[in-house]
Design a protein around this motif. Structure first.
Motif, PDB file in Angstrom:
ATOM      1  N   ASP A 330     -35.448 -20.982  -3.840  1.00 32.10           N
ATOM      2  CA  ASP A 330     -34.549 -20.817  -4.977  1.00 32.10           C
ATOM      3  C   ASP A 330     -34.242 -19.333  -5.144  1.00 32.10           C
ATOM      4  O   ASP A 330     -35.097 -18.473  -4.936  1.00 32.10           O
ATOM      5  N   ALA A 332     -31.870 -15.946  -7.117  1.00 25.68           N
ATOM      6  CA  ALA A 332     -31.256 -15.395  -8.316  1.00 25.68           C
ATOM      7  C   ALA A 332     -29.888 -14.829  -7.967  1.00 25.68           C
ATOM      8  O   ALA A 332     -29.704 -14.202  -6.917  1.00 25.68           O
ATOM      9  N   GLN A 335     -25.175 -11.468 -12.154  1.00 28.19           N
ATOM     10  CA  GLN A 335     -23.967 -11.785 -12.878  1.00 28.19           C
ATOM     11  C   GLN A 335     -22.781 -10.997 -12.319  1.00 28.19           C
ATOM     12  O   GLN A 335     -22.856  -9.805 -12.091  1.00 28.19           O
ATOM     13  N   THR A 368     -21.771 -19.068  -9.497  1.00 28.03           N
ATOM     14  CA  THR A 368     -22.355 -19.490 -10.774  1.00 28.03           C
ATOM     15  C   THR A 368     -23.708 -20.144 -10.525  1.00 28.03           C
ATOM     16  O   THR A 368     -23.954 -20.701  -9.447  1.00 28.03           O
ATOM     17  N   PRO A 369     -24.583 -20.100 -11.518  1.00 27.45           N
ATOM     18  CA  PRO A 369     -25.876 -20.774 -11.375  1.00 27.45           C
ATOM     19  C   PRO A 369     -25.687 -22.289 -11.251  1.00 27.45           C
ATOM     20  O   PRO A 369     -24.670 -22.842 -11.666  1.00 27.45           O
ATOM     21  N   THR A 371     -27.440 -26.223  -9.155  1.00 26.49           N
ATOM     22  CA  THR A 371     -28.155 -26.872  -8.050  1.00 26.49           C
ATOM     23  C   THR A 371     -27.167 -27.152  -6.930  1.00 26.49           C
ATOM     24  O   THR A 371     -26.131 -27.807  -7.151  1.00 26.49           O
ATOM     25  N   GLU A 388     -31.920 -24.087  -5.824  1.00 24.49           N
ATOM     26  CA  GLU A 388     -31.525 -23.769  -7.197  1.00 24.49           C
ATOM     27  C   GLU A 388     -31.065 -22.314  -7.255  1.00 24.49           C
ATOM     28  O   GLU A 388     -31.751 -21.415  -6.760  1.00 24.49           O
ATOM     29  N   ASN A 390     -30.156 -19.388  -9.896  1.00 24.44           N
ATOM     30  CA  ASN A 390     -30.337 -19.012 -11.302  1.00 24.44           C
ATOM     31  C   ASN A 390     -29.663 -17.674 -11.593  1.00 24.44           C
ATOM     32  O   ASN A 390     -29.546 -16.815 -10.715  1.00 24.44           O
ATOM     33  N   HIS A 391     -29.261 -17.497 -12.871  1.00 25.29           N
ATOM     34  CA  HIS A 391     -28.677 -16.223 -13.286  1.00 25.29           C
ATOM     35  C   HIS A 391     -29.788 -15.180 -13.454  1.00 25.29           C
ATOM     36  O   HIS A 391     -30.894 -15.507 -13.879  1.00 25.29           O
ATOM     37  N   GLN A 392     -29.490 -13.938 -13.114  1.00 24.21           N
ATOM     38  CA  GLN A 392     -30.481 -12.872 -13.246  1.00 24.21           C
ATOM     39  C   GLN A 392     -29.802 -11.573 -13.637  1.00 24.21           C
ATOM     40  O   GLN A 392     -28.704 -11.260 -13.159  1.00 24.21           O
TER      41      GLN A 392
END
Length: 491
Positions: A330, A332, A335, A368-369, A371, A388, A390-392
């Motif tokens: 997964d 990050a 943005q 974009t974040p 699955t 996955e 994810n935003h970080q």
């Protein structure tokens, strides 16, 4: 052909060091053939008969020869031109002329056996005496060998004894198989095997022994693919496949050891293969062989040994190649930035792709974040992996400090605060007047300056500030920063 004796390292029964071609029982763990070429006496304690090097031993004597002359004892013996193994080159035999009274003529200790396992003790014997008319010899009685095969514990306790029928005379030299079965009590691992001639010596009762063998006899064990009688199955690689015990379960209440092989010769334990059912997860690409061993719980430590365990039939699993890959761990996503999922190097020819957004390219650009998954198909086999995203906050060191504030009690911009998306591990915020004196200090990021000094409002002006702070970076390492600037206090 050379002769040999095959034995486990845990025990040895008069073994020789040649390559084994003798006719011992299939699966024998001991195969005593008495070697080939010139041979002296047997090791001390094996027999209480007297060794002689001559071709025709007398009563109570033995020798080890590759042929027996037909001229012995007035041509009363057969001419035996080779041992029990056909076409053996100078293969030896144990030639025995019986004593006048019944007597033990062979004894050997065997150590390290498996308790509760059934063993077979076997040999080949030949009556040396030709068919002759009765004459003035021991009251016209022509005697034949009567062999008792006896198994004892080292202290002499009888485990089992089988008295074989008399070995009849024949017109030509004829080898006769003799065998018995027994199991070792669970209290011990060592035994003594003995051969006793129950017949009388004198006129007859002369014999040759060859190919003494010792083998375990295990219950039948078979394995199968559930719901199939096939011995071979082709499935997609990287899938699951179950193997299980079939109609013949081997030992009752056993311990199990599943094994695998790439060549059906060299076997290694299969991962987590200690149950009656084995799940291959995942199936390997290519050809893999599987089999199962089981044994009684008392022999659990030796379940991988051929001596102590049943071994099943072999099942073959052909893994049809797919297109395996990994989307990685997964990840990050900073943005405002993008990442490309999927590998960019060559895929196997014929691979097709399907992404979670239904696109069919080899890679996918994500901004974009969420699955994301990819399925590859090759030769009818599908492989999927999911990741996955994810935003970080990729700028953990950044802070925001306004350049003006108005502490007028309207609940809007009334405090001068240092703003940060993450957490500070250390924090020190100072405000200075025009002469460089500290008029405000805070070690808590949520407590800002309200525009006062010693509880009295400060005049509208420009004030200097510094902030000394530490934050944890993406690798969980603490980083330290110092920032400074000016702020306008508005009244």
């Amino acid at each position: 052909m050379n002769k040999c004796a095959v034995a486990l390292s845990l025990f040895l029964l008069l073994a020789t060091a040649s390559v084994c071609q003798a006719q011992c029982s299939e699966g024998a763990i001991i195969c005593e053939t008495f070697g080939s070429g010139p041979k002296g006496p047997l090791p001390q304690g094996v027999t209480n008969f007297r060794y002689v090097s001559k071709a025709c031993p007398d009563d109570g004597e033995y020798t080890v020869l590759d042929t027996v002359a037909g001229s012995c004892h007035g041509e009363a013996w057969h001419a035996v031109r080779e041992d029990h193994t056909p076409n053996d080159v100078r293969g030896n035999m144990f030639v025995v002329n019986a004593s006048y009274q019944p007597s033990e003529f062979y004894s050997q200790k065997v150590a390290g056996l498996c308790p509760g396992v059934v063993y077979e003790f076997s040999l080949w014997a030949l009556n040396l005496n030709r068919i002759l008319q009765a004459g003035a010899c021991d009251d016209y009685s022509l005697r034949n060998p009567i062999i008792a095969m006896r198994i004892e514990l080292p202290d002499g306790t009888l485990i089992n004894e089988v008295v074989q029928p008399a070995i009849a005379r024949s017109a030509t030299p004829t080898w006769t198989p003799l065998s018995m079965q027994f199991s070792i009590p669970t209290s011990g691992n060592d035994i003594v095997v003995k051969l006793i001639n129950k017949g009388l010596g004198g006129c007859g009762n002369d014999l040759v022994i060859d190919d003494i063998s010792f083998r375990p006899i295990h219950p039948v064990l078979n394995i199968q693919f559930p719901g199939s009688s096939a011995a071979e199955m082709t499935v997609c690689a990287d899938t699951q496949l179950k193997l299980t015990v079939g109609a013949a379960p081997g030992y009752v209440n056993p311990v199990y050891l599943w094994q695998q092989s790439q060549d059906n010769i060299n076997w290694t334990p299969a991962p987590n293969g200690n149950q009656a059912t084995y799940v291959i997860n995942p199936v390997r690409a290519g050809r893999t062989y599987y089999r199962l061993r089981n044994t009684q719980a008392i022999n659990a430590a030796a379940v991988g040994s051929a001596q102590c365990s049943s071994v099943s039939n072999v099942l073959v699993v052909n893994g049809r190649p797919d297109s395996p890959f990994s989307l990685g761990d997964d990840l990050a996503l900073c943005q405002g930035l993008a990442k490309v999922l999927g590998k960019t190097d060559a895929w196997p020819a014929g691979t097709t792709f399907l992404w979670s957004d239904q696109s069919t390219n080899a890679t996918l650009k994500v901004t974009t974040p969420g699955t994301y998954w990819l399925e590859t198909s090759l030769n009818g086999c599908t492989y999927r992996d999911t990741v996955e995203v994810n935003h970080q906050n990729c700028r953990l060191s950044d802070i925001y400090v306004p350049d003006a504030f108005s502490p007028n009690g309207d609940a809007y911009n009334d405090q001068f605060l240092v703003l940060h998306e993450g957490l500070f591990t250390t924090f020190a915020f100072r405000v200075y007047d025009r002469w460089g004196s500290v008029i405000f200090f805070s070690q808590q990021a949520d407590i800002g300056w309200d525009g006062t000094y010693r509880n009295r409002p400060c005049s509208a002006d420009v004030y200097a500030w510094t902030v000394d702070y530490s934050v944890m970076d993406q690798t969980n390492k603490e980083e330290h920063f110092v920032r400074s600037g000016r702020v306008l206090l508005v009244r």
